[in-house]
Write a protein that holds these residues in place. Structure first.
Motif, PDB file in Angstrom:
ATOM      1  N   LEU A 144      25.271   6.055 -59.330  1.00 53.22           N
ATOM      2  CA  LEU A 144      24.055   5.360 -59.767  1.00 53.22           C
ATOM      3  C   LEU A 144      23.106   6.249 -60.554  1.00 53.22           C
ATOM      4  O   LEU A 144      22.134   5.754 -61.135  1.00 53.22           O
ATOM      5  N   GLU A 145      23.350   7.543 -60.593  1.00 52.16           N
ATOM      6  CA  GLU A 145      22.482   8.435 -61.363  1.00 52.16           C
ATOM      7  C   GLU A 145      22.526   8.109 -62.850  1.00 52.16           C
ATOM      8  O   GLU A 145      21.607   8.453 -63.599  1.00 52.16           O
ATOM      9  N   LYS A 146      23.576   7.429 -63.290  1.00 53.99           N
ATOM     10  CA  LYS A 146      23.720   7.090 -64.702  1.00 53.99           C
ATOM     11  C   LYS A 146      23.058   5.766 -65.069  1.00 53.99           C
ATOM     12  O   LYS A 146      22.974   5.427 -66.241  1.00 53.99           O
ATOM     13  N   ILE A 147      22.595   5.010 -64.071  1.00 51.74           N
ATOM     14  CA  ILE A 147      22.030   3.683 -64.318  1.00 51.74           C
ATOM     15  C   ILE A 147      20.514   3.761 -64.180  1.00 51.74           C
ATOM     16  O   ILE A 147      19.976   3.801 -63.063  1.00 51.74           O
ATOM     17  N   SER A 148      19.818   3.781 -65.307  1.00 50.36           N
ATOM     18  CA  SER A 148      18.362   3.961 -65.267  1.00 50.36           C
ATOM     19  C   SER A 148      17.626   2.699 -64.855  1.00 50.36           C
ATOM     20  O   SER A 148      16.469   2.757 -64.436  1.00 50.36           O
ATOM     21  N   GLU A 149      18.273   1.535 -64.950  1.00 48.74           N
ATOM     22  CA  GLU A 149      17.586   0.277 -64.634  1.00 48.74           C
ATOM     23  C   GLU A 149      17.324   0.122 -63.143  1.00 48.74           C
ATOM     24  O   GLU A 149      16.387  -0.586 -62.740  1.00 48.74           O
ATOM     25  N   VAL A 150      18.120   0.760 -62.322  1.00 47.24           N
ATOM     26  CA  VAL A 150      18.018   0.588 -60.860  1.00 47.24           C
ATOM     27  C   VAL A 150      16.680   1.120 -60.354  1.00 47.24           C
ATOM     28  O   VAL A 150      16.255   2.226 -60.712  1.00 47.24           O
ATOM     29  N   THR A 151      16.015   0.334 -59.504  1.00 47.19           N
ATOM     30  CA  THR A 151      14.732   0.759 -58.929  1.00 47.19           C
ATOM     31  C   THR A 151      14.743   0.780 -57.400  1.00 47.19           C
ATOM     32  O   THR A 151      13.801   1.274 -56.792  1.00 47.19           O
ATOM     33  N   LEU A 152      15.785   0.226 -56.782  1.00 44.43           N
ATOM     34  CA  LEU A 152      15.893   0.217 -55.319  1.00 44.43           C
ATOM     35  C   LEU A 152      17.309   0.608 -54.924  1.00 44.43           C
ATOM     36  O   LEU A 152      18.279   0.160 -55.548  1.00 44.43           O
ATOM     37  N   LEU A 153      17.434   1.418 -53.887  1.00 51.35           N
ATOM     38  CA  LEU A 153      18.738   1.788 -53.350  1.00 51.35           C
ATOM     39  C   LEU A 153      18.913   1.148 -51.977  1.00 51.35           C
ATOM     40  O   LEU A 153      18.044   1.284 -51.115  1.00 51.35           O
ATOM     41  N   VAL A 154      20.028   0.448 -51.782  1.00 52.54           N
ATOM     42  CA  VAL A 154      20.314  -0.218 -50.512  1.00 52.54           C
ATOM     43  C   VAL A 154      21.746   0.127 -50.116  1.00 52.54           C
ATOM     44  O   VAL A 154      22.683  -0.105 -50.891  1.00 52.54           O
ATOM     45  N   VAL A 155      21.912   0.684 -48.913  1.00 49.05           N
ATOM     46  CA  VAL A 155      23.249   1.043 -48.407  1.00 49.05           C
ATOM     47  C   VAL A 155      23.448   0.307 -47.078  1.00 49.05           C
ATOM     48  O   VAL A 155      23.298   0.894 -46.002  1.00 49.05           O
ATOM     49  N   PRO A 156      23.790  -0.979 -47.116  1.00 48.56           N
ATOM     50  CA  PRO A 156      23.881  -1.770 -45.876  1.00 48.56           C
ATOM     51  C   PRO A 156      24.895  -1.226 -44.879  1.00 48.56           C
ATOM     52  O   PRO A 156      24.696  -1.333 -43.664  1.00 48.56           O
ATOM     53  N   ASP A 157      25.999  -0.638 -45.381  1.00 45.75           N
ATOM     54  CA  ASP A 157      27.054  -0.174 -44.486  1.00 45.75           C
ATOM     55  C   ASP A 157      26.716   1.134 -43.784  1.00 45.75           C
ATOM     56  O   ASP A 157      27.516   1.633 -42.980  1.00 45.75           O
ATOM     57  N   ALA A 158      25.540   1.703 -44.063  1.00 44.48           N
ATOM     58  CA  ALA A 158      25.182   2.987 -43.451  1.00 44.48           C
ATOM     59  C   ALA A 158      24.987   2.881 -41.943  1.00 44.48           C
ATOM     60  O   ALA A 158      25.035   3.894 -41.247  1.00 44.48           O
ATOM     61  N   VAL A 159      24.755   1.673 -41.414  1.00 45.02           N
ATOM     62  CA  VAL A 159      24.557   1.526 -39.969  1.00 45.02           C
ATOM     63  C   VAL A 159      25.873   1.280 -39.238  1.00 45.02           C
ATOM     64  O   VAL A 159      25.879   1.039 -38.038  1.00 45.02           O
ATOM     65  N   SER A 160      26.987   1.384 -39.943  1.00 49.69           N
ATOM     66  CA  SER A 160      28.296   1.117 -39.357  1.00 49.69           C
ATOM     67  C   SER A 160      28.559   1.988 -38.141  1.00 49.69           C
ATOM     68  O   SER A 160      28.181   3.167 -38.091  1.00 49.69           O
ATOM     69  N   ALA A 161      29.273   1.408 -37.172  1.00 51.43           N
ATOM     70  CA  ALA A 161      29.678   2.172 -35.994  1.00 51.43           C
ATOM     71  C   ALA A 161      30.709   3.239 -36.347  1.00 51.43           C
ATOM     72  O   ALA A 161      30.950   4.154 -35.558  1.00 51.43           O
ATOM     73  N   ASP A 162      31.321   3.106 -37.530  1.00 57.95           N
ATOM     74  CA  ASP A 162      32.280   4.133 -37.970  1.00 57.95           C
ATOM     75  C   ASP A 162      31.578   5.441 -38.326  1.00 57.95           C
ATOM     76  O   ASP A 162      32.237   6.478 -38.453  1.00 57.95           O
ATOM     77  N   LEU A 163      30.271   5.392 -38.527  1.00 56.60           N
ATOM     78  CA  LEU A 163      29.516   6.572 -38.941  1.00 56.60           C
ATOM     79  C   LEU A 163      28.684   7.108 -37.784  1.00 56.60           C
ATOM     80  O   LEU A 163      28.171   6.350 -36.968  1.00 56.60           O
ATOM     81  N   SER A 164      28.537   8.406 -37.746  1.00 55.76           N
ATOM     82  CA  SER A 164      27.670   9.037 -36.750  1.00 55.76           C
ATOM     83  C   SER A 164      26.244   9.113 -37.294  1.00 55.76           C
ATOM     84  O   SER A 164      25.995   8.880 -38.489  1.00 55.76           O
ATOM     85  N   ASP A 165      25.291   9.439 -36.422  1.00 57.61           N
ATOM     86  CA  ASP A 165      23.915   9.626 -36.883  1.00 57.61           C
ATOM     87  C   ASP A 165      23.847  10.740 -37.926  1.00 57.61           C
ATOM     88  O   ASP A 165      23.052  10.676 -38.871  1.00 57.61           O
ATOM     89  N   LEU A 166      24.679  11.751 -37.775  1.00 53.16           N
ATOM     90  CA  LEU A 166      24.705  12.847 -38.742  1.00 53.16           C
ATOM     91  C   LEU A 166      25.198  12.354 -40.105  1.00 53.16           C
ATOM     92  O   LEU A 166      24.677  12.766 -41.153  1.00 53.16           O
TER      93      LEU A 166
END
Length: 613
Positions: free
Chosen positions: A148-170
């Protein structure tokens, strides 16, 4: 500009009397980073981590597919009684629906539904993997952020899958810190985060876990966090092939040969779904030919082969009354499960694909999988016709038979499945609310005290005392915004603070986003002066351009002050914003100051006891 006048005549020179203008940039263009069902456009795969701009839910579905199909199991019990006083048969049917597995961590589709329902418009999608990937990986989400660093139009970042149980808090901490660092570095975007909700939700405890383990101390004014999850009105994504009828009894007696038919049906259903998944993954893999993608395809194909072989072995175990159906299915599967069958060849080609990443092998595998898909779909159709024992009502394992032969039962089952609603982390919904508030009021308005659409309510009822501890934290300053339900008003976003909640300058979401809007708009408009003379004429034009823009923002209510002079100032020129050394160095320095509108979070009423004289 001088004119070369050599011939007598009349010459016209047009002179611009007005300064150039500043065009305000878009303020709510989010980018969603996560996993999708497929990534395909015009018959070709979209390489992973390739940002794609969409404007509607229909466009998302055509490119990236639908929701992850949630498995359900159904138990059907029919009773038929003939009362003594009547010859009429009274039929009673009980349908029990069970969610076979916990909610899938692949939730991007639902977030897009909530985003558009709550006022969202154009947005960017960054697919980092398909559902066949099985698990969500930190590295894939981080690659999506980098893209997304190449897309200047973007103004909000949303990562819905970041709360997945597959991921640790770290893992979450690494993802969120990368997002905040990108926002601070590019200064044109803002991150919307989710506070992970524990299995037994405890608002204060969940908030402290997020503050301590999921986000670091840097760049906090470029992000905001929200809690709790939402009980939405969305139905789960379903696939009739994955809704298994676990039992079907008539007056307490199971249907004949039900277990064998169910097992056969289950294996063929899984193989059919797996083949579709493998094809979706392969569409992407043939574009990138990465070894990681190739191994994923091989794993899926191997599993598909095992399921089809298992189903083929069951054909010989079916009772005599299903001989016709067995013959039909065996004829369809013989080339698939035989030692010289297509599937064995496909698995072999998949192994070559892994070691050579050869596009020819990849296309050969795709052809084999497409043939298998056709054979399996034909199998399911024939099975619905072949397993039709007139002595019983139903002997199939999934909903295909019910849909084609007992539509009333099928309707009851699907109605029961529709009773399950999706619980969702709020980031996608909040992105839509940002867009709605920006459109209706302006980016300078706090995205709070607005209703949340398509929800039954928050999954946790947060009290005033609990919200106080989430809203203000004396140690870390990491404020967490709460979504609450108020009687008579519905579900409301009841907070508009950034994670830097103890800062007097950047405490509020709307102040941070207003400055992003002003900075990016002025920056883009000023680029036209890069190679203009660094002199008084240019300075006057620049100052007039920016002043006119800020006057418009002030008149729209974006800046506070009784006059424009109280709302903002613009300085440019020697003696005000720069020195002659700056001019000689080719530097034109512009100073802009604005008085942003801040929300009245706490309205204090003072009452004095007035004693009558």
């Amino acid at each position: 500009m001088s004119m070369n006048i050599a011939t007598p005549g009349v010459y016209i020179r047009e002179i611009n009397s007005l300064p150039p203008s500043v065009a305000g940039v878009s303020t709510a263009i989010p980018a969603f980073i996560g996993y999708v069902e497929k990534a395909e456009r015009d018959g070709l795969g979209v390489p992973m981590c390739t940002p794609v701009r969409i404007t509607s839910m229909l466009e998302y579905e055509s490119l990236f597919g639908g929701a992850y199909a949630q498995p359900f199991s159904i138990n059907i019990a029919d009773t038929a009684d003939i009362p003594v006083t009547s010859s009429s048969v009274i039929e009673t049917r009980t349908i029990t629906v069970n969610q076979d597995t916990a909610d899938s961590d692949f939730r991007m589709y639902y977030h897009l539904q909530m985003y558009f329902a709550n006022g969202g418009g154009p947005c960017w999608i960054v697919p980092v993997g398909v559902y066949s990937a099985i698990t969500i990986k930190k590295g894939a989400l981080q690659k999506g952020l980098v893209a997304l660093e190449k897309i200047s139009e973007v103004t909000l970042l949303v990562v819905p899958d970041a709360v997945s149980a597959d991921l640790s808090d770290l893992d979450r901490k690494a993802i969120y810190e990368d997002a905040l660092a990108q926002c601070e570095g590019m200064k044109n975007r803002f991150t919307v985060m989710d506070v992970p909700q524990s299995a037994t939700p405890a608002p204060v405890s969940d908030g402290n876990t997020f503050r301590n383990n999921c986000v670091g101390p840097d760049n906090l004014n470029y992000g905001a966090a929200y809690y709790p999850y939402l009980d939405t009105t969305l139905n789960y994504g379903t696939n009739p092939l994955l809704i298994q009828v676990a039992s079907y009894t008539i007056n307490g007696v199971p249907d004949t040969a039900f277990d064998d038919v169910r097992d056969f049906n289950t294996d063929v259903s899984k193989a059919l779904q797996g083949t579709k998944d493998a094809l979706s993954y392969l569409m992407v893999a043939t574009e990138t030919l990465s070894e990681e993608d190739a191994k994923a395809v091989q794993s899926i194909v191997t599993t598909v082969n095992a399921n089809v072989t298992s189903a083929g072995n069951l054909v010989g175990d079916l009772p005599p009354e299903f001989e016709l159906a067995g013959d039909i299915i065996e004829a369809i599967l013989v080339d698939t499960v035989g030692s010289e069958g297509e599937m064995v060849l496909a698995v072999s080609e998949a192994a070559d694909f892994v070691t050579t990443t050869d596009k020819t092998n990849a296309n050969a595998l795709k052809t084999a999988l497409q043939k298998l898909l056709y054979e399996l779909e034909t199998t399911m159709t024939k099975m619905a016709d072949g397993y039709n024992d007139p002595s019983t009502e139903f002997v199939g394992g999934n909903l295909n038979y019910l849909r084609d032969n007992q539509p009333s039962v099928y309707t009851e089952v699907m109605s029961a499945v529709a009773g399950y609603r999706v619980m969702l982390n709020p980031s996608g919904t909040i992105a839509g609310i940002y867009a709605r508030v920006d459109t209706n009021k302006g980016v300078w308005s706090a995205p709070a005290n607005v209703g949340v659409r398509n929800v039954i309510g928050p999954s946790v009822r947060v009290t005033n005392q609990q919200q106080g501890e989430l809203n203000v934290d004396a140690l870390s300053g990491k404020s967490i915004n709460v979504i609450r339900n108020f009687q008579g008003r519905g579900t409301i976003v009841w907070g508009a603070r950034t994670l830097e909640g103890n800062s007097n300058e950047w405490r509020y979401v709307n102040v941070r986003r207003l400055f992003i809007y002003l900075e990016e708009s002025i920056k883009r408009a000023s680029e036209r002066f890069v190679f203009e003379p660094n002199d008084a004429n240019t300075w006057v034009n620049v100052k007039a351009m920016i002043s006119n823009f800020l006057t418009g923002v002030w008149k729209d209510g974006g800046l506070t002050g009784a006059t424009a002079q109280e709302a903002f100032f613009v300085n440019v020129g020697v003696g005000t914003s720069m020195t002659m050394e700056n001019v000689l160095a080719g530097e034109m320095i512009i100073e802009v100051g604005v008085a942003a509108v801040r929300p009245a979070e706490f309205i204090i009423l003072r009452f004095t006891h007035y004693i009558q004289e």
